[in-house]
Design a protein around this motif. Structure first.
Motif, PDB file in Angstrom:
ATOM      1  N   VAL A 179       0.811  -1.210   0.000  1.00 14.85           N
ATOM      2  CA  VAL A 179       0.000   0.000   0.000  1.00 14.85           C
ATOM      3  C   VAL A 179       0.846   1.263   0.000  1.00 14.85           C
ATOM      4  CG1 VAL A 179      -1.994  -1.112   1.054  1.00 14.85           C
ATOM      5  CG2 VAL A 179      -0.253  -0.087   2.506  1.00 14.85           C
ATOM      6  N   TYR A 180       2.055   1.198   0.487  1.00 17.77           N
ATOM      7  CA  TYR A 180       2.902   2.380   0.578  1.00 17.77           C
ATOM      8  C   TYR A 180       3.499   2.781  -0.774  1.00 17.77           C
ATOM      9  CZ  TYR A 180       2.392   1.413   5.483  1.00 17.77           C
ATOM     10  OH  TYR A 180       1.863   1.170   6.723  1.00 17.77           O
ATOM     11  N   ASN A 181       3.439   1.889  -1.771  1.00 20.68           N
ATOM     12  CA  ASN A 181       3.967   2.236  -3.089  1.00 20.68           C
ATOM     13  C   ASN A 181       3.235   3.425  -3.697  1.00 20.68           C
ATOM     14  OD1 ASN A 181       5.922   0.296  -3.069  1.00 20.68           O
ATOM     15  ND2 ASN A 181       4.843  -1.117  -4.408  1.00 20.68           N
ATOM     16  N   LYS A 182       1.960   3.579  -3.377  1.00 19.90           N
ATOM     17  CA  LYS A 182       1.181   4.690  -3.926  1.00 19.90           C
ATOM     18  C   LYS A 182       1.653   6.033  -3.396  1.00 19.90           C
ATOM     19  CE  LYS A 182      -2.875   1.781  -4.251  1.00 19.90           C
ATOM     20  NZ  LYS A 182      -4.182   1.483  -3.684  1.00 19.90           N
ATOM     21  N   LEU A 183       2.341   6.030  -2.275  1.00 14.15           N
ATOM     22  CA  LEU A 183       2.792   7.274  -1.659  1.00 14.15           C
ATOM     23  C   LEU A 183       4.169   7.720  -2.147  1.00 14.15           C
ATOM     24  CD1 LEU A 183       1.719   6.452   2.002  1.00 14.15           C
ATOM     25  CD2 LEU A 183       0.464   7.765   0.292  1.00 14.15           C
ATOM     26  N   LEU A 184       4.834   6.881  -2.915  1.00 13.95           N
ATOM     27  CA  LEU A 184       6.165   7.222  -3.394  1.00 13.95           C
ATOM     28  C   LEU A 184       6.087   8.301  -4.470  1.00 13.95           C
ATOM     29  CD1 LEU A 184       7.615   3.619  -3.680  1.00 13.95           C
ATOM     30  CD2 LEU A 184       8.219   5.344  -1.990  1.00 13.95           C
ATOM     31  N   PRO A 185       7.108   9.163  -4.562  1.00 13.50           N
ATOM     32  CA  PRO A 185       7.074  10.220  -5.574  1.00 13.50           C
ATOM     33  C   PRO A 185       7.150   9.684  -7.003  1.00 13.50           C
ATOM     34  CG  PRO A 185       9.152  10.267  -4.369  1.00 13.50           C
ATOM     35  CD  PRO A 185       8.265   9.253  -3.702  1.00 13.50           C
ATOM     36  N   TYR A 186       7.604   8.458  -7.196  1.00 13.17           N
ATOM     37  CA  TYR A 186       7.721   7.867  -8.524  1.00 13.17           C
ATOM     38  C   TYR A 186       6.742   6.702  -8.695  1.00 13.17           C
ATOM     39  CZ  TYR A 186      10.702   4.869  -5.682  1.00 13.17           C
ATOM     40  OH  TYR A 186      11.188   4.072  -4.693  1.00 13.17           O
ATOM     41  N   ALA A 187       5.612   6.752  -8.013  1.00 10.47           N
ATOM     42  CA  ALA A 187       4.634   5.654  -8.014  1.00 10.47           C
ATOM     43  C   ALA A 187       4.116   5.333  -9.410  1.00 10.47           C
ATOM     44  CB  ALA A 187       3.468   5.993  -7.098  1.00 10.47           C
ATOM     45  N   GLU A 188       3.972   6.337 -10.269  1.00 10.55           N
ATOM     46  CA  GLU A 188       3.432   6.095 -11.609  1.00 10.55           C
ATOM     47  C   GLU A 188       4.410   5.340 -12.495  1.00 10.55           C
ATOM     48  OE1 GLU A 188       5.666   9.850 -11.563  1.00 10.55           O
ATOM     49  OE2 GLU A 188       3.978   9.194 -10.371  1.00 10.55           O
ATOM     50  N   ARG A 189       5.686   5.289 -12.114  1.00 14.39           N
ATOM     51  CA  ARG A 189       6.687   4.593 -12.924  1.00 14.39           C
ATOM     52  C   ARG A 189       6.949   3.170 -12.451  1.00 14.39           C
ATOM     53  NH1 ARG A 189      11.267   9.089 -12.605  1.00 14.39           N
ATOM     54  NH2 ARG A 189      11.203   8.181 -10.543  1.00 14.39           N
ATOM     55  N   LEU A 190       6.373   2.742 -11.340  1.00 11.24           N
ATOM     56  CA  LEU A 190       6.683   1.429 -10.773  1.00 11.24           C
ATOM     57  C   LEU A 190       6.301   0.274 -11.689  1.00 11.24           C
ATOM     58  CD1 LEU A 190       5.800   1.831  -7.000  1.00 11.24           C
ATOM     59  CD2 LEU A 190       8.048   1.589  -8.030  1.00 11.24           C
ATOM     60  N   ASP A 191       5.124   0.330 -12.299  1.00 13.28           N
ATOM     61  CA  ASP A 191       4.695  -0.761 -13.178  1.00 13.28           C
ATOM     62  C   ASP A 191       5.591  -0.882 -14.399  1.00 13.28           C
ATOM     63  OD1 ASP A 191       2.647  -1.734 -11.622  1.00 13.28           O
ATOM     64  OD2 ASP A 191       1.135  -0.434 -12.541  1.00 13.28           O
ATOM     65  N   ALA A 192       5.930   0.238 -15.003  1.00 14.64           N
ATOM     66  CA  ALA A 192       6.801   0.208 -16.185  1.00 14.64           C
ATOM     67  C   ALA A 192       8.186  -0.307 -15.821  1.00 14.64           C
ATOM     68  CB  ALA A 192       6.902   1.598 -16.800  1.00 14.64           C
ATOM     69  N   GLU A 193       8.689   0.117 -14.666  1.00 13.16           N
ATOM     70  CA  GLU A 193      10.014  -0.337 -14.226  1.00 13.16           C
ATOM     71  C   GLU A 193      10.012  -1.835 -13.930  1.00 13.16           C
ATOM     72  OE1 GLU A 193      13.161   0.478 -10.583  1.00 13.16           O
ATOM     73  OE2 GLU A 193      11.490   1.851 -10.899  1.00 13.16           O
ATOM     74  N   SER A 194       8.965  -2.323 -13.285  1.00  7.72           N
ATOM     75  CA  SER A 194       8.906  -3.749 -12.969  1.00  7.72           C
ATOM     76  C   SER A 194       8.748  -4.591 -14.233  1.00  7.72           C
ATOM     77  CB  SER A 194       7.792  -4.048 -11.977  1.00  7.72           C
ATOM     78  OG  SER A 194       6.533  -3.803 -12.552  1.00  7.72           O
ATOM     79  N   ASP A 195       7.975  -4.084 -15.209  1.00 12.00           N
ATOM     80  CA  ASP A 195       7.841  -4.796 -16.487  1.00 12.00           C
ATOM     81  C   ASP A 195       9.172  -4.875 -17.219  1.00 12.00           C
ATOM     82  OD1 ASP A 195       5.173  -5.283 -16.141  1.00 12.00           O
ATOM     83  OD2 ASP A 195       4.513  -3.583 -17.374  1.00 12.00           O
ATOM     84  N   LEU A 196       9.924  -3.785 -17.207  1.00  7.28           N
ATOM     85  CA  LEU A 196      11.223  -3.757 -17.870  1.00  7.28           C
ATOM     86  C   LEU A 196      12.195  -4.732 -17.203  1.00  7.28           C
ATOM     87  CD1 LEU A 196      13.045  -2.402 -19.999  1.00  7.28           C
ATOM     88  CD2 LEU A 196      13.663  -0.750 -18.237  1.00  7.28           C
ATOM     89  N   LEU A 197      12.232  -4.719 -15.876  1.00  7.02           N
ATOM     90  CA  LEU A 197      13.128  -5.630 -15.163  1.00  7.02           C
ATOM     91  C   LEU A 197      12.755  -7.094 -15.388  1.00  7.02           C
ATOM     92  CD1 LEU A 197      13.612  -3.740 -11.786  1.00  7.02           C
ATOM     93  CD2 LEU A 197      15.333  -4.163 -13.541  1.00  7.02           C
ATOM     94  N   LEU A 198      11.464  -7.409 -15.379  1.00  5.45           N
ATOM     95  CA  LEU A 198      11.035  -8.781 -15.620  1.00  5.45           C
ATOM     96  C   LEU A 198      11.388  -9.226 -17.035  1.00  5.45           C
ATOM     97  CD1 LEU A 198       9.655 -11.313 -14.602  1.00  5.45           C
ATOM     98  CD2 LEU A 198       7.484 -10.340 -15.359  1.00  5.45           C
ATOM     99  N   ALA A 199      11.206  -8.348 -18.013  1.00  4.08           N
ATOM    100  CA  ALA A 199      11.561  -8.686 -19.391  1.00  4.08           C
ATOM    101  C   ALA A 199      13.060  -8.937 -19.517  1.00  4.08           C
ATOM    102  CB  ALA A 199      11.126  -7.569 -20.331  1.00  4.08           C
ATOM    103  N   GLN A 200      13.859  -8.129 -18.849  1.00  9.07           N
ATOM    104  CA  GLN A 200      15.319  -8.299 -18.886  1.00  9.07           C
ATOM    105  C   GLN A 200      15.719  -9.624 -18.236  1.00  9.07           C
ATOM    106  OE1 GLN A 200      17.437  -5.441 -16.533  1.00  9.07           O
ATOM    107  NE2 GLN A 200      19.382  -5.823 -17.567  1.00  9.07           N
ATOM    108  N   ILE A 201      15.120  -9.946 -17.113  1.00  9.86           N
ATOM    109  CA  ILE A 201      15.429 -11.194 -16.419  1.00  9.86           C
ATOM    110  C   ILE A 201      15.039 -12.395 -17.275  1.00  9.86           C
ATOM    111  CG2 ILE A 201      14.803 -12.627 -14.437  1.00  9.86           C
ATOM    112  CD1 ILE A 201      14.615  -9.993 -12.818  1.00  9.86           C
ATOM    113  N   LYS A 202      13.824 -12.353 -17.856  1.00 14.33           N
ATOM    114  CA  LYS A 202      13.367 -13.467 -18.689  1.00 14.33           C
ATOM    115  C   LYS A 202      14.269 -13.659 -19.899  1.00 14.33           C
ATOM    116  CE  LYS A 202       9.071 -12.838 -19.723  1.00 14.33           C
ATOM    117  NZ  LYS A 202       7.633 -12.583 -19.905  1.00 14.33           N
ATOM    118  N   CYS A 203      14.657 -12.573 -20.527  1.00 11.31           N
ATOM    119  CA  CYS A 203      15.516 -12.653 -21.708  1.00 11.31           C
ATOM    120  C   CYS A 203      16.871 -13.266 -21.351  1.00 11.31           C
ATOM    121  CB  CYS A 203      15.699 -11.258 -22.292  1.00 11.31           C
ATOM    122  SG  CYS A 203      16.832 -11.195 -23.682  1.00 11.31           S
TER     123      CYS A 203
END
Length: 81
Positions: free
Chosen positions: A33-57
């Protein structure tokens, strides 16, 4: 139970049922729940998608090259963290 409910689709009728998949197509294990309070909360999904894609590759590349050490171990550790 209807076939749609068995397959995980449709709304759950009981209050203890499984929640609906979100807009990303999956049900997260537990939302922080605290992720919504972070100043970069709107970028979390994109960052996690990028990291997961890099790991899978890179994990797929390590498997194809039969490189268990260090590639397979490194990317498996990244996936678990």
């Amino acid at each position: 139970m209807e076939p749609a409910e068995r397959a995980g689709g449709g709304e759950s009728r009981d209050p203890g049922g499984r929640p609906e998949p979100g807009p990303r197509g999956f049900v997260p294990q537990k939302e922080i729940v605290y992720n919504k309070l972070l100043p970069y909360a709107e970028r979390l999904d994109a960052e996690s998608d990028l990291l997961l894609a890099q790991i899978k590759c890179n994990l797929g590349r390590a498997v194809q090259l039969q490189e268990l050490w260090p590639g397979g171990l490194f990317w498996t550790r990244k996936l678990s963290t």
